[in-house]
Design a protein around this motif. Structure first.
Motif, PDB file in Angstrom:
ATOM      1  N   LEU A 197       0.883  -1.303  -0.076  1.00  0.00           N
ATOM      2  CA  LEU A 197      -0.023   0.032   0.170  1.00  0.00           C
ATOM      3  C   LEU A 197       0.989   1.179  -0.167  1.00  0.00           C
ATOM      4  CD1 LEU A 197      -2.834   1.380   0.410  1.00  0.00           C
ATOM      5  CD2 LEU A 197      -2.431   1.227   2.855  1.00  0.00           C
ATOM      6  N   VAL A 198       0.390   2.369  -0.834  1.00  0.00           N
ATOM      7  CA  VAL A 198       1.306   3.312  -0.961  1.00  0.00           C
ATOM      8  C   VAL A 198       0.859   4.361   0.054  1.00  0.00           C
ATOM      9  CG1 VAL A 198       2.115   5.125  -2.478  1.00  0.00           C
ATOM     10  CG2 VAL A 198       1.915   2.964  -3.499  1.00  0.00           C
ATOM     11  N   LEU A 199       1.548   4.762   1.126  1.00  0.00           N
ATOM     12  CA  LEU A 199       1.319   5.587   2.008  1.00  0.00           C
ATOM     13  C   LEU A 199       1.570   7.090   1.392  1.00  0.00           C
ATOM     14  CD1 LEU A 199       2.327   4.042   5.231  1.00  0.00           C
ATOM     15  CD2 LEU A 199       0.035   4.052   4.219  1.00  0.00           C
ATOM     16  N   ASP A 200       2.767   7.176   0.911  1.00  0.00           N
ATOM     17  CA  ASP A 200       3.134   8.667   0.408  1.00  0.00           C
ATOM     18  C   ASP A 200       4.148   8.316  -0.870  1.00  0.00           C
ATOM     19  OD1 ASP A 200       3.234  11.284   0.554  1.00  0.00           O
ATOM     20  OD2 ASP A 200       5.120  11.451   1.354  1.00  0.00           O
ATOM     21  N   GLY A 201       4.020   8.903  -1.774  1.00  0.00           N
ATOM     22  CA  GLY A 201       5.154   8.991  -2.822  1.00  0.00           C
ATOM     23  C   GLY A 201       4.196   8.477  -4.119  1.00  0.00           C
ATOM     24  N   GLU A 202       5.000   7.755  -5.051  1.00  0.00           N
ATOM     25  CA  GLU A 202       4.781   7.274  -6.330  1.00  0.00           C
ATOM     26  C   GLU A 202       5.518   6.205  -6.694  1.00  0.00           C
ATOM     27  OE1 GLU A 202       5.105  10.307  -9.312  1.00  0.00           O
ATOM     28  OE2 GLU A 202       4.287  11.962  -7.883  1.00  0.00           O
ATOM     29  N   VAL A 203       4.595   5.206  -7.329  1.00  0.00           N
ATOM     30  CA  VAL A 203       5.068   3.952  -7.546  1.00  0.00           C
ATOM     31  C   VAL A 203       4.656   3.682  -8.966  1.00  0.00           C
ATOM     32  CG1 VAL A 203       5.218   1.385  -7.282  1.00  0.00           C
ATOM     33  CG2 VAL A 203       5.275   2.926  -5.434  1.00  0.00           C
ATOM     34  N   GLU A 204       5.485   3.215 -10.045  1.00  0.00           N
ATOM     35  CA  GLU A 204       5.255   2.904 -11.218  1.00  0.00           C
ATOM     36  C   GLU A 204       5.240   1.457 -11.518  1.00  0.00           C
ATOM     37  OE1 GLU A 204       5.929   5.646 -14.800  1.00  0.00           O
ATOM     38  OE2 GLU A 204       7.521   4.315 -15.031  1.00  0.00           O
ATOM     39  N   ILE A 205       4.236   1.134 -12.178  1.00  0.00           N
ATOM     40  CA  ILE A 205       4.311  -0.531 -12.559  1.00  0.00           C
ATOM     41  C   ILE A 205       4.646  -0.799 -13.978  1.00  0.00           C
ATOM     42  CG2 ILE A 205       3.043  -2.694 -12.354  1.00  0.00           C
ATOM     43  CD1 ILE A 205       3.506  -1.358  -9.575  1.00  0.00           C
ATOM     44  N   ARG A 206       5.552  -1.538 -14.316  1.00  0.00           N
ATOM     45  CA  ARG A 206       5.420  -1.913 -15.773  1.00  0.00           C
ATOM     46  C   ARG A 206       5.879  -3.243 -16.139  1.00  0.00           C
ATOM     47  NH1 ARG A 206       8.581   2.426 -18.807  1.00  0.00           N
ATOM     48  NH2 ARG A 206       8.476   4.154 -17.534  1.00  0.00           N
ATOM     49  N   ASP A 207       5.256  -3.772 -17.324  1.00  0.00           N
ATOM     50  CA  ASP A 207       5.297  -5.081 -17.714  1.00  0.00           C
ATOM     51  C   ASP A 207       6.967  -5.484 -17.750  1.00  0.00           C
ATOM     52  OD1 ASP A 207       5.990  -4.116 -20.425  1.00  0.00           O
ATOM     53  OD2 ASP A 207       3.799  -4.507 -21.046  1.00  0.00           O
ATOM     54  N   GLY A 208       7.169  -6.603 -18.461  1.00  0.00           N
ATOM     55  CA  GLY A 208       8.452  -7.160 -18.836  1.00  0.00           C
ATOM     56  C   GLY A 208       9.071  -6.235 -20.010  1.00  0.00           C
ATOM     57  N   ALA A 209       8.244  -5.819 -20.820  1.00  0.00           N
ATOM     58  CA  ALA A 209       8.735  -5.088 -22.042  1.00  0.00           C
ATOM     59  C   ALA A 209       9.107  -3.553 -21.610  1.00  0.00           C
ATOM     60  CB  ALA A 209       7.738  -5.102 -23.159  1.00  0.00           C
ATOM     61  N   GLY A 210       8.719  -3.051 -20.246  1.00  0.00           N
ATOM     62  CA  GLY A 210       8.774  -2.059 -20.242  1.00  0.00           C
ATOM     63  C   GLY A 210       7.778  -0.744 -20.337  1.00  0.00           C
ATOM     64  N   ALA A 211       6.574  -1.259 -20.710  1.00  0.00           N
ATOM     65  CA  ALA A 211       5.344  -0.482 -20.992  1.00  0.00           C
ATOM     66  C   ALA A 211       4.969  -0.298 -19.503  1.00  0.00           C
ATOM     67  CB  ALA A 211       4.565  -1.284 -21.885  1.00  0.00           C
ATOM     68  N   VAL A 212       4.368   1.062 -19.188  1.00  0.00           N
ATOM     69  CA  VAL A 212       3.688   1.367 -18.164  1.00  0.00           C
ATOM     70  C   VAL A 212       2.363   0.607 -18.105  1.00  0.00           C
ATOM     71  CG1 VAL A 212       2.934   3.234 -16.505  1.00  0.00           C
ATOM     72  CG2 VAL A 212       5.000   3.511 -18.050  1.00  0.00           C
ATOM     73  N   ILE A 213       2.053  -0.054 -16.940  1.00  0.00           N
ATOM     74  CA  ILE A 213       0.901  -0.535 -16.597  1.00  0.00           C
ATOM     75  C   ILE A 213       0.069   0.223 -15.734  1.00  0.00           C
ATOM     76  CG2 ILE A 213      -0.445  -2.530 -15.518  1.00  0.00           C
ATOM     77  CD1 ILE A 213       2.093  -4.347 -16.035  1.00  0.00           C
ATOM     78  N   SER A 214       0.564   0.853 -14.883  1.00  0.00           N
ATOM     79  CA  SER A 214      -0.067   1.734 -13.898  1.00  0.00           C
ATOM     80  C   SER A 214       0.904   2.703 -13.221  1.00  0.00           C
ATOM     81  CB  SER A 214      -0.997   1.114 -12.778  1.00  0.00           C
ATOM     82  OG  SER A 214      -0.420   0.130 -11.998  1.00  0.00           O
ATOM     83  N   HIS A 215       0.203   3.812 -12.746  1.00  0.00           N
ATOM     84  CA  HIS A 215       1.066   4.681 -11.758  1.00  0.00           C
ATOM     85  C   HIS A 215       0.293   4.919 -10.606  1.00  0.00           C
ATOM     86  CE1 HIS A 215       3.967   7.918 -11.400  1.00  0.00           C
ATOM     87  NE2 HIS A 215       3.179   8.671 -10.891  1.00  0.00           N
ATOM     88  N   LEU A 216       0.888   4.635  -9.457  1.00  0.00           N
ATOM     89  CA  LEU A 216       0.273   4.540  -8.097  1.00  0.00           C
ATOM     90  C   LEU A 216       0.451   5.698  -7.277  1.00  0.00           C
ATOM     91  CD1 LEU A 216       0.452   0.767  -7.606  1.00  0.00           C
ATOM     92  CD2 LEU A 216      -1.721   1.949  -8.487  1.00  0.00           C
TER      93      LEU A 216
END
Length: 86
Positions: free
Chosen positions: A18-37
């Protein structure tokens, strides 16, 4: 810290994040952004509910504070609570 890998695709997951503060980026194996949390974003559940391995790559984009719910209590909650299992 910013630009820190949280987990890599194919590695064992240690829990639900769980993101309490800040930003996390989720990418697939090819490097494409899946989500930005950001705050209140949750990630890691898909791998925990399937084979226990990360299905993607997660990286802190800025200094980020996370809360980790360890895998065992999370999976027990899913098994025991019908509303969580939907």
């Amino acid at each position: 810290p910013a630009d820190t890998s949280i987990f890599a695709q194919g590695t064992p997951l240690d829990g639900l994040y769980l993101v309490l503060d800040g930003e996390v980026e989720i990418r697939d194996g090819a490097g494409a952004v899946i989500s930005h949390l950001s705050s209140r974003g949750i990630f890691g559940e898909r791998g925990l509910l399937s084979d226990g391995l990360a299905a993607s790559n997660a990286r802190a984009m800025v200094d980020t504070e996370l809360l980790l719910l360890p895998a065992e209590p999370f999976l027990q909650l899913v098994e025991e609570e019908p509303l969580v299992n939907r």
